[in-house]
Design a protein around this motif. Structure first.
Motif, PDB file in Angstrom:
ATOM      1  N   ILE A   1       0.865  -1.184   0.000  1.00 15.34           N
ATOM      2  CA  ILE A   1       0.000   0.000   0.000  1.00 15.34           C
ATOM      3  C   ILE A   1       0.898   1.229   0.000  1.00 15.34           C
ATOM      4  O   ILE A   1       1.754   1.392   0.877  1.00 15.34           O
ATOM      5  CB  ILE A   1      -0.922   0.003   1.228  1.00 15.34           C
ATOM      6  N   ARG A   2       0.708   2.106  -1.000  1.00 16.83           N
ATOM      7  CA  ARG A   2       1.561   3.272  -1.156  1.00 16.83           C
ATOM      8  C   ARG A   2       0.732   4.548  -1.131  1.00 16.83           C
ATOM      9  O   ARG A   2      -0.371   4.593  -1.685  1.00 16.83           O
ATOM     10  CB  ARG A   2       2.348   3.184  -2.468  1.00 16.83           C
ATOM     11  N   ALA A   3       1.248   5.556  -0.474  1.00 14.21           N
ATOM     12  CA  ALA A   3       0.599   6.866  -0.399  1.00 14.21           C
ATOM     13  C   ALA A   3       1.619   7.935  -0.730  1.00 14.21           C
ATOM     14  O   ALA A   3       2.718   7.951  -0.157  1.00 14.21           O
ATOM     15  CB  ALA A   3       0.018   7.107   0.992  1.00 14.21           C
ATOM     16  N   ASN A   4       1.248   8.800  -1.684  1.00 13.39           N
ATOM     17  CA  ASN A   4       2.141   9.886  -2.118  1.00 13.39           C
ATOM     18  C   ASN A   4       3.538   9.375  -2.464  1.00 13.39           C
ATOM     19  O   ASN A   4       4.554   9.970  -2.110  1.00 13.39           O
ATOM     20  CB  ASN A   4       2.229  10.978  -1.047  1.00 13.39           C
ATOM     21  N   GLY A   5       3.597   8.230  -3.152  1.00  8.26           N
ATOM     22  CA  GLY A   5       4.848   7.737  -3.687  1.00  8.26           C
ATOM     23  C   GLY A   5       5.733   6.961  -2.742  1.00  8.26           C
ATOM     24  O   GLY A   5       6.894   6.703  -3.063  1.00  8.26           O
ATOM     25  N   ARG A   6       5.224   6.558  -1.571  1.00  6.75           N
ATOM     26  CA  ARG A   6       6.044   5.738  -0.674  1.00  6.75           C
ATOM     27  C   ARG A   6       5.185   4.631  -0.060  1.00  6.75           C
ATOM     28  O   ARG A   6       3.973   4.798   0.131  1.00  6.75           O
ATOM     29  CB  ARG A   6       6.695   6.588   0.420  1.00  6.75           C
ATOM     30  N   THR A   7       5.813   3.518   0.270  1.00 10.83           N
ATOM     31  CA  THR A   7       5.106   2.378   0.853  1.00 10.83           C
ATOM     32  C   THR A   7       4.832   2.640   2.327  1.00 10.83           C
ATOM     33  O   THR A   7       5.750   2.990   3.090  1.00 10.83           O
ATOM     34  CB  THR A   7       5.938   1.092   0.702  1.00 10.83           C
ATOM     35  N   ILE A   8       3.578   2.474   2.729  1.00 11.58           N
ATOM     36  CA  ILE A   8       3.212   2.715   4.128  1.00 11.58           C
ATOM     37  C   ILE A   8       2.721   1.441   4.822  1.00 11.58           C
ATOM     38  O   ILE A   8       2.594   1.425   6.050  1.00 11.58           O
ATOM     39  CB  ILE A   8       2.121   3.808   4.236  1.00 11.58           C
ATOM     40  N   ALA A   9       2.454   0.377   4.056  1.00  6.18           N
ATOM     41  CA  ALA A   9       1.997  -0.877   4.668  1.00  6.18           C
ATOM     42  C   ALA A   9       2.102  -1.979   3.627  1.00  6.18           C
ATOM     43  O   ALA A   9       2.212  -1.716   2.422  1.00  6.18           O
ATOM     44  CB  ALA A   9       0.563  -0.753   5.184  1.00  6.18           C
ATOM     45  N   SER A  10       2.062  -3.220   4.086  1.00  6.52           N
ATOM     46  CA  SER A  10       2.090  -4.357   3.170  1.00  6.52           C
ATOM     47  C   SER A  10       1.220  -5.479   3.714  1.00  6.52           C
ATOM     48  O   SER A  10       1.031  -5.605   4.930  1.00  6.52           O
ATOM     49  CB  SER A  10       3.521  -4.850   2.954  1.00  6.52           C
ATOM     50  N   ILE A  11       0.682  -6.276   2.787  1.00  5.92           N
ATOM     51  CA  ILE A  11      -0.158  -7.414   3.158  1.00  5.92           C
ATOM     52  C   ILE A  11       0.294  -8.616   2.346  1.00  5.92           C
ATOM     53  O   ILE A  11       0.391  -8.546   1.115  1.00  5.92           O
ATOM     54  CB  ILE A  11      -1.654  -7.127   2.880  1.00  5.92           C
ATOM     55  N   SER A  12       0.565  -9.714   3.022  1.00  2.00           N
ATOM     56  CA  SER A  12       1.041 -10.917   2.337  1.00  2.00           C
ATOM     57  C   SER A  12      -0.132 -11.686   1.745  1.00  2.00           C
ATOM     58  O   SER A  12      -1.305 -11.355   1.966  1.00  2.00           O
ATOM     59  CB  SER A  12       1.810 -11.803   3.313  1.00  2.00           C
ATOM     60  N   GLY A  13       0.196 -12.736   0.988  1.00  2.00           N
ATOM     61  CA  GLY A  13      -0.834 -13.524   0.332  1.00  2.00           C
ATOM     62  C   GLY A  13      -1.811 -14.136   1.317  1.00  2.00           C
ATOM     63  O   GLY A  13      -1.436 -14.558   2.411  1.00  2.00           O
ATOM     64  N   GLY A  14      -3.068 -14.189   0.926  1.00  2.00           N
ATOM     65  CA  GLY A  14      -4.108 -14.754   1.781  1.00  2.00           C
ATOM     66  C   GLY A  14      -5.483 -14.245   1.378  1.00  2.00           C
ATOM     67  O   GLY A  14      -5.633 -13.491   0.415  1.00  2.00           O
ATOM     68  N   THR A  15      -6.494 -14.657   2.134  1.00  2.00           N
ATOM     69  CA  THR A  15      -7.873 -14.228   1.903  1.00  2.00           C
ATOM     70  C   THR A  15      -8.269 -13.261   3.002  1.00  2.00           C
ATOM     71  O   THR A  15      -8.102 -13.558   4.188  1.00  2.00           O
ATOM     72  CB  THR A  15      -8.827 -15.439   1.899  1.00  2.00           C
TER      73      THR A  15
END
Length: 465
Positions: free
Chosen positions: A112-126
């Motif tokens: 998840i990126r906001a204003n050109g930088r990554t602020i969070a991430s989510i790995s594979g899953g449901t």
């Protein structure tokens, strides 16, 4: 009784023409004035008589669990064969009406990126959305753009392992950053990256990206021989932030041919320096040299490859049989720009079909004309070209014939037409036939099979590497 479209003689009570697939509408009359009416009409067009009393009108049918939803209303954020990254933009969220969750395939990560930088991430899953949008954004403030509501809800539903205090703290930090950016109305996007190794074939530099579909070996001079070599190796994205900034600033999807185009000259230079004084006794580079060559390539990868590194060199060869195999594999691995564009658009269109509201509309379509109208609404921005939409129309119409066919001939004819669209394969048609014979077939199974094949196809190509 004859078909109104092709005049084929039909048996009494037939719902579809066995020759052209035209739906056969049953006749209907107004009980008050006897005016002819179309099936499903709620009011007489002549006298206004209500055909179904309001208090007895049946509720709108709800989609079955196996309807045109990708696993019960969840959107499938997949990466297509030959790709390593995909951008989910705010515009794509606008095409979702009401979904119940997201599926991120295993082996990929959503950044998840906001204003050109990554602020969070989510790995594979449901990830199933919980609660309403109101509940999802109660800590982020009101009047958020639709896209940020989506992100807040998505991140709220991410999985957390019990007892993982470090992970819990990181989760809270990321959640706070998401809410702060949502309040500010920051521009955002989601980037899906492949986080497992993927195969690349390295040969000579091509003038155009599409040229990598036809593998050409590189020329390397050794102590006594000039060799036409090909390199088969596995790579990975080792620095996601650098990779995103370099490759995905102006692209919606990234296929492996772009990476090969950028690293080919560097790989050749490393091999030439390492092999110039080596005396070789065969057309294949000995495996004991592979580790050394991998280390030399990775030594320059940090600066030259923009976030990509070598995991393992499978083989380096100049043998004719190996190069022929490389040529066959390159046509599987490297997609043309036209193919890549179609995969991106068709994948987004499949997600729109999987949207709960759109699936409900398609479910309620009582005729071919209604189905055409609903697909026109879904394709309102001309995401797919007219001929591309026709394939989906034809697929859905014949899937309906499969469900409602009165005998095996009608059903088998419709299954054959499904295969002609190219959206499912012949072996998948056989699987559908087995389900029909055991009465386990449910509405939408053909569509689900088409969706799930994307992930299966990628794994097949990856393993062939």
């Amino acid at each position: 009784m004859n078909c109104p479209k092709c005049n084929t003689v039909l048996r009494a009570g037939a719902k579809f023409c066995t020759s052209c697939g035209q739906k056969i509408e049953a006749s209907m009359e107004c009980p008050q004035c006897s005016a002819p009416l179309k099936p499903g009409t709620k009011f007489c067009t002549q006298c206004g008589h209500r055909m179904v009393p309001a208090e007895k009108a049946p509720a709108s049918p709800q989609p079955e669990a196996s309807d045109l939803n990708t696993v019960k209303g969840r959107i499938y954020w997949n990466i297509q064969p030959g790709q390593v990254a995909r951008v989910i933009s705010e515009a794509e969220f606008d095409s979702y009406n009401k979904i119940q969750g997201i599926i991120i395939p295993e082996g990929t990560t959503a950044y998840i990126r906001a204003n050109g930088r990554t602020i969070a991430s989510i790995s594979g899953g449901t990830y199933d959305f919980t609660g309403s949008s109101e509940q999802a954004i109660n800590n982020a403030g009101r009047n958020l753009r639709k896209g940020w509501e989506f992100i807040v809800n998505l991140f709220k539903s991410r999985k957390r392992e019990e007892g993982d205090k470090t992970g819990e703290e990181l989760y809270r930090q990321q959640q706070n950053v998401i809410q702060e950016n949502a309040k500010r109305g920051a521009a955002f996007s989601i980037i899906i990256l492949l986080d497992k190794a993927f195969p690349l074939l390295i040969g000579s530099k091509q003038q155009q990206i599409d040229g990598y579909k036809d593998f050409t070996p590189m020329n390397i001079q050794t102590r006594y021989l000039d060799m036409e070599l090909g390199v088969n190796a596995y790579f990975k994205i080792s620095d996601p932030e650098r990779f995103i900034i370099h490759y995905l600033t102006e692209r919606q999807v990234l296929n492996t041919a772009f990476i090969v185009d950028e690293i080919t000259d560097t790989v050749r230079t490393v091999l030439q320096d390492a092999l110039y004084d080596v005396e070789l006794s065969s057309n294949r580079i000995p495996k004991e040299l592979h580790s050394m060559l991998k280390d030399k390539i990775n030594a320059v990868a940090a600066e030259a490859f923009f976030g990509v590194s070598v995991v393992r060199i499978v083989e380096i060869s100049a043998a004719n049989e190996d190069l022929d195999r490389f040529r066959a594999l390159s046509r599987e691995l490297y997609l043309s720009e036209k193919e890549l564009d179609y995969l991106r658009r068709s994948n987004e269109f499949k997600n729109r079909l999987s949207d709960t509201v759109n699936a409900q509309r398609l479910h309620e379509a009582s005729s071919d004309l209604d189905l055409d109208k609903q697909l026109e609404v879904i394709n309102h921005d001309r995401l797919l070209h007219e001929d591309e939409v026709e394939k989906f129309k034809y697929f859905l119409k014949n899937e309906r014939i499969v469900r409602e066919a009165q005998n095996d001939d009608e059903r088998n004819a419709a299954l054959a037409e499904l295969a002609k669209t190219g959206l499912i394969r012949e072996d998948e048609v056989y699987a559908l036939q087995d389900q029909l014979q055991t009465n386990s077939y449910q509405r939408g199974m053909a569509f689900q099979m088409m969706q799930l094949r994307d992930g299966i196809e990628f794994e097949r190509v990856r393993l062939e590497g």
